[in-house]
Design an enzyme around this catalytic site. Structure first.
Site: not given
Ligand code: FDA
Length: 289
Positions: A116-117, A145, A166, A170, A270-271
């Site tokens: 992970d980053m 990211q 991946r 970010g 964070r989530r």
């Molecule tokens: P965005 O944040 O714009 O979300 C799009 C839509 O998804 C939102 O409008 C909402 O509807 C929904 N949504 C998103 N998050 C939600 C939540 N928590 N609860 C409910 N609804 C939500 N980051 C990082 O810095 N290092 C890493 O190693 C990883 N690893 C990683 C693995 C995997 C498999 C995923 C999917 C994500 C990561 N991330 C990560 C997190 C990533 O950087 C990012 O913060 C989240 O995926 C949210 O970004 P989106 O691209 O989903 O877009």
């Protein structure tokens, strides 16, 4: 009860959806259920920024048990690990050594350890460790990211290694000198990174719940005539299950990130901050104070 406590009490019921539970057994059950519905998994043992190398060693042992359990139960799962959990900030060489053993173990059992980053203070060291390990084994993956301005440069540097990478937006808040803060810029960079990844000979994990980014990725997959052996979509446990089903119905391979463990607080916060419903909830409550 203080203002913050009041807000916490209201948002805590949302936490369980993001984590499989506290035990290895909880995680394996979640992976089994995902596999049963045609979804791959990657499991994260929750924890980061350990305070001594003993804790890092214990985290490494937990990952060995995890990967062993995948093999014993025939689960379709990989592992995701944070290097600060393996002591990156304490001792680079010890962290590299632990990670090397984990990658060798993953290779023996034919699975992948994705690194992970974390925040930008870790980027250089994380990529150095990835590159060192990738030269010896294909059973290690990296994360880039889209929020970081440097990521395109990093991807160009990694591409000759045919990496399993991946691409995500970010999660960490970074200063504007090094990061895009406009969401359109982050999304544009996300798609450019996916595009460049697909032009190489590696494997790309398209990690997002953003429907616009998913649609944009569909177009790129078509343009590159990408085969399922070259990519997958990736999503977090408990986020946008509706979108997950649509991506599956559209015939794309999909992996879900399954965190488990007792140190659920930092990850869950964070989530919660990313959940649009919660963000509104928290703001409304703070304004009431
Ligand atoms: P965005 O944040 O714009 O979300 C799009 C839509 O998804 C939102 O409008 C909402 O509807 C929904 N949504 C998103 N998050 C939600 C939540 N928590 N609860 C409910 N609804 C939500 N980051 C990082 O810095 N290092 C890493 O190693 C990883 N690893 C990683 C693995 C995997 C498999 C995923 C999917 C994500 C990561 N991330 C990560 C997190 C990533 O950087 C990012 O913060 C989240 O995926 C949210 O970004 P989106 O691209 O989903 O877009």
């Amino acid at each position: 009860m203080g203002a913050l406590d009041r807000v916490l009490v209201q948002v805590l019921p949302y936490v369980p959806r993001y984590i499989a539970g506290e035990t290895l057994e909880d995680a394996l059950r979640a992976v089994g259920a995902l596999n049963g519905s045609g979804v791959r998994a990657t499991v994260d043992v929750l924890g980061e920024f350990v305070h001594d190398l003993g804790e890092a060693e214990l985290a490494g042992q937990e990952y060995v048990r995890l990967v062993d359990a995948f093999a014993e139960r025939g689960l379709d799962s990989q592992a995701s690990v944070k290097l600060t959990q393996l002591g990156l900030k304490l001792d680079f060489d010890a962290c590299l050594g632990t990670m090397r053993r984990l990658v060798e173990h993953a290779q023996a059992l034919d699975t992948l350890m994705t690194i992970d980053m974390e925040d930008s203070s870790c980027t250089d060291a994380t990529l150095d460790i990835f590159e060192t390990l990738r030269r010896r084994s294909s059973h290690v993956g990296a994360v880039l990211q889209a929020r970081l301005r440097r990521s395109m440069h990093d991807l160009r540097r990694l591409l000759p290694l045919e990496p399993n990478v991946r691409i995500c937006k970010g999660i960490y808040l970074e200063p504007p000198e090094i990061a895009f803060d406009d969401r359109d810029d982050v999304r544009r960079n996300f798609l450019e990174l996916v595009d460049l990844s697909l032009s190489g000979n590696g494997f790309v994990g398209i990690a997002t719940h953003d429907e616009v980014a998913v649609r944009g990725s569909y177009a790129l997959l078509e343009r590159h005539d990408a085969q399922p052996s070259q990519y997958e979509f990736q999503m977090l446990l408990g986020v946008r299950d509706d979108l997950r089903r649509r991506i599956q119905l559209d015939g794309h391979p999909l992996r879900v990130y399954v965190p488990f463990g007792r140190q659920w607080y930092a990850y869950s916060m964070r989530r919660l901050k990313e959940n649009p419903a919660i963000a509104g909830h928290v703001l409304r409550n703070l304004m009431r104070v």
